[in-house]
Design a protein around this motif. Structure first.
Motif, short mmCIF file in Angstrom:
data_model
loop_
_atom_site.label_atom_id
_atom_site.label_comp_id
_atom_site.label_asym_id
_atom_site.label_seq_id
_atom_site.Cartn_x
_atom_site.Cartn_y
_atom_site.Cartn_z
N PHE A 80 0.82 -1.21 0.00
CA PHE A 80 0.00 0.00 0.00
C PHE A 80 0.86 1.27 0.00
CE2 PHE A 80 -1.09 3.39 2.91
CZ PHE A 80 -2.17 3.94 2.27
N SER A 81 0.70 2.12 -1.00
CA SER A 81 1.27 3.48 -1.00
C SER A 81 0.92 4.15 -2.32
CB SER A 81 2.80 3.44 -0.86
OG SER A 81 3.34 4.71 -1.09
N SER A 82 0.30 5.33 -2.24
CA SER A 82 -0.08 6.05 -3.46
C SER A 82 1.11 6.85 -4.01
CB SER A 82 -1.20 7.05 -3.13
OG SER A 82 -0.70 8.03 -2.23
N GLY A 83 2.11 7.09 -3.15
CA GLY A 83 3.25 7.93 -3.55
C GLY A 83 3.02 9.41 -3.28
N HIS A 84 1.88 9.73 -2.68
CA HIS A 84 1.57 11.13 -2.41
C HIS A 84 2.60 11.76 -1.46
CE1 HIS A 84 -0.35 14.61 -0.64
NE2 HIS A 84 -1.07 14.69 -1.73
N ARG A 85 2.93 11.03 -0.38
CA ARG A 85 3.89 11.55 0.61
C ARG A 85 5.22 11.90 -0.06
NH1 ARG A 85 2.32 12.30 5.10
NH2 ARG A 85 2.33 10.41 6.32
N GLY A 86 5.74 10.97 -0.86
CA GLY A 86 7.04 11.18 -1.50
C GLY A 86 6.99 12.32 -2.50
N TYR A 191 15.36 9.71 2.62
CA TYR A 191 14.01 9.92 3.15
C TYR A 191 13.19 8.74 2.62
CZ TYR A 191 9.56 12.63 3.61
OH TYR A 191 8.30 13.09 3.90
N LEU A 192 13.10 7.70 3.46
CA LEU A 192 12.64 6.40 2.97
C LEU A 192 11.15 6.21 3.24
CD1 LEU A 192 15.81 4.65 4.36
CD2 LEU A 192 15.36 5.10 1.94
N ALA A 193 10.34 6.82 2.35
CA ALA A 193 8.88 6.78 2.55
C ALA A 193 8.22 5.64 1.78
CB ALA A 193 8.27 8.11 2.13
N ALA A 194 8.99 4.92 0.96
CA ALA A 194 8.39 3.82 0.18
C ALA A 194 7.89 2.73 1.11
CB ALA A 194 9.43 3.25 -0.78
N VAL A 196 7.93 -0.90 1.53
CA VAL A 196 8.82 -1.94 0.97
C VAL A 196 8.37 -3.33 1.42
CG1 VAL A 196 11.23 -2.68 0.80
CG2 VAL A 196 10.70 -0.26 1.03
N SER A 197 8.32 -4.25 0.47
CA SER A 197 7.87 -5.62 0.77
C SER A 197 8.76 -6.26 1.85
CB SER A 197 7.98 -6.51 -0.47
OG SER A 197 7.57 -5.81 -1.61
N ASP A 198 8.13 -6.98 2.76
CA ASP A 198 8.89 -7.70 3.78
C ASP A 198 9.16 -9.15 3.37
OD1 ASP A 198 9.34 -5.81 5.83
OD2 ASP A 198 7.19 -5.83 6.26
N PHE A 199 8.37 -9.66 2.42
CA PHE A 199 8.51 -11.06 2.01
C PHE A 199 8.55 -11.11 0.48
CE2 PHE A 199 6.10 -10.83 5.95
CZ PHE A 199 6.93 -11.57 6.79
N SER A 244 13.73 7.14 8.23
CA SER A 244 12.84 6.10 7.72
C SER A 244 11.44 6.35 8.27
CB SER A 244 13.34 4.70 8.06
OG SER A 244 13.07 4.41 9.39
N PHE A 245 10.48 5.63 7.72
CA PHE A 245 9.07 5.79 8.11
C PHE A 245 8.58 4.53 8.79
CE2 PHE A 245 7.20 9.70 6.32
CZ PHE A 245 8.35 10.22 5.76
N LYS A 246 7.62 4.69 9.69
CA LYS A 246 6.99 3.54 10.33
C LYS A 246 5.49 3.70 10.19
CE LYS A 246 7.60 -0.09 11.96
NZ LYS A 246 8.17 -1.04 11.30
N LEU A 247 4.87 2.75 9.52
CA LEU A 247 3.41 2.78 9.34
C LEU A 247 2.80 1.66 10.17
CD1 LEU A 247 0.88 3.86 7.75
CD2 LEU A 247 1.32 2.03 6.12
N ALA A 272 6.75 8.50 12.29
CA ALA A 272 5.72 7.51 12.61
C ALA A 272 4.37 7.99 12.11
CB ALA A 272 5.69 7.30 14.12
N ASN A 273 3.63 7.11 11.45
CA ASN A 273 2.27 7.49 11.02
C ASN A 273 1.32 6.30 11.09
OD1 ASN A 273 3.05 7.90 7.40
ND2 ASN A 273 3.53 6.25 8.76
N LEU A 274 0.03 6.66 11.28
CA LEU A 274 -1.02 5.64 11.38
C LEU A 274 -1.82 5.63 10.09
CD1 LEU A 274 -2.53 6.33 14.90
CD2 LEU A 274 -1.39 4.21 14.17
#
Ligand code: PMT
Length: 323
Positions: A80-86, A191-194, A196-199, A244-247, A272-274
């Motif tokens: 999930f990410s629209s790319g709006h933040r970046g 500025y790592l807002a992507a 990124v897949s964990d698996f 880095s970002f934490k969602l 950090a974001n929810l």
């Protein structure tokens, strides 16, 4: 002076999984052309600016990576990410004088487009009586501003856009960028807002052709993507300023998880974001406290205030680095 903990070595198992990830990944298409573009961009921006100081360069990652399930890919797992933040953040960094390497998911939100209607491109235009095509009056101010700001960024050499789709492309590109940015020392920022897949499915164990549903239910074992944040900090660009970002979806664990990530991966800052509120508020987690950042009004972006805070912290990082 921040040593960037460059003397720290990566744990052996992490080194081995990183090596295996890159060795088995399908080679990046046009990698030498990308490396050339990147080097030219960094060389241009390594020269001192008008005030005699080196230009600061930020690599912004944006959008979600995919995990292909077949080599000739029909199906994939997405993030999930629209790319709006970046995209919005890119605009604020450029405005503040930074050069931006925008590492983005193909088809995701682009800088200078985020105020344009997303899903009704043709509504922007009208055909005149002489068959000429014009932007509708209702959108002309916003389109003019977007074009002007975009052209200025490109003409000043402040924007380099590099696209990815899969986790394989993303991590290979991130590594090339980070190693090229090493020469910038603390003037470089990540500025790592992507998202990124964990698996992932390792390339050699992936089905070559489309998986047939006629074979019945599918069992699939996914391998863990090595967390490259430590590698970035310790090996690729140890002097760079890293955010880095934490969602999360659970507010009760968000800050704790962000603090753990900051320490574990030696990030300078974690944002950090929810999921429920990420468009209007974020919390900047630093090693000496947290700062809540909120969107100021309907027409404003939370990234406006966020980027000001991050630039201020980057300046302090430069001072601490003896510059
Ligand atoms: O694009 P938008 O729709 O505007 O949304 C923005 C956002 C919500 C996606 C963004 O603000 C955000 O939170 N991005 C990070 C989402 C995420 O993947 O969080 P995470 O907890 O899985 O990862 C944390 C960090 O580790 C990230 O900086 C990621 O780049 C990094 N990571 C993750 C997995 C992995 N295998 N390696 C990594 O390096």
């Amino acid at each position: 002076m921040d040593s960037g903990n460059s003397s720290d070595v990566l744990p052996e198992d992490l080194s081995a999984s990183v090596e295996s990830f890159f060795e088995t990944a399908p080679p990046l298409r046009d990698s030498s052309l990308t490396a050339q573009k990147l080097q030219a961009f960094i060389d241009r921006n390594s020269k001192p600016s008008e005030d005699g100081r080196p230009v600061r360069v930020v690599c912004i990652t944006s959008g979600g990576t995919t995990v292909p399930l077949e080599q000739r890919c029909v199906r994939y797992i997405d993030n999930f990410s629209s790319g709006h933040r970046g995209a919005a953040s890119t605009e604020y960094f450029v405005k503040a004088g930074y050069a931006v390497i925008f590492l983005h998911r193909r088809g995701s939100c682009q800088p200078y487009c985020h105020r344009l209607p997303e899903d009704a491109l043709l509504d922007l235009f009208e055909v005149g009586e002489d068959s000429s095509i014009q932007v509708c009056q209702s959108h002309s101010a916003v389109v003019k501003k977007a074009i002007r700001d975009y052209r200025t960024a490109v003409e000043r050499g402040q924007l380099l856009r590099l696209p990815f789709t899969t986790i394989f492309e993303y991590l290979q590109l991130l590594r090339i960028i980070a190693i090229s940015m090493k020469q910038l020392g603390p003037y470089g920022m990540f500025y790592l807002a992507a998202a990124v897949s964990d698996f992932y499915v390792p390339w050699e164990s992936m089905a070559k052709h489309k998986i047939q549903s006629s074979s019945g239910p599918m069992d699939m074992r996914l391998s863990q993507v090595p967390k490259m944040l430590s590698v970035l900090r310790k090996d690729w660009a140890p002097m760079a300023f890293c955010i880095s970002f934490k969602l999360e979806t659970d507010a009760d664990i968000l800050l704790q998880k962000a603090e753990i990530a900051m320490k574990k991966y030696q990030m300078h800052i974690v944002v950090a974001n929810l999921l429920a509120t990420y468009k209007r508020e974020v919390t900047v987690v630093t090693d000496n406290g947290t700062i809540d950042v909120r969107k100021q009004g309907e027409d404003s972006d939370v990234e406006d205030e966020l980027i000001k805070i991050l630039i201020d912290r980057h300046c302090k990082h430069l001072e601490q680095s003896g510059i």
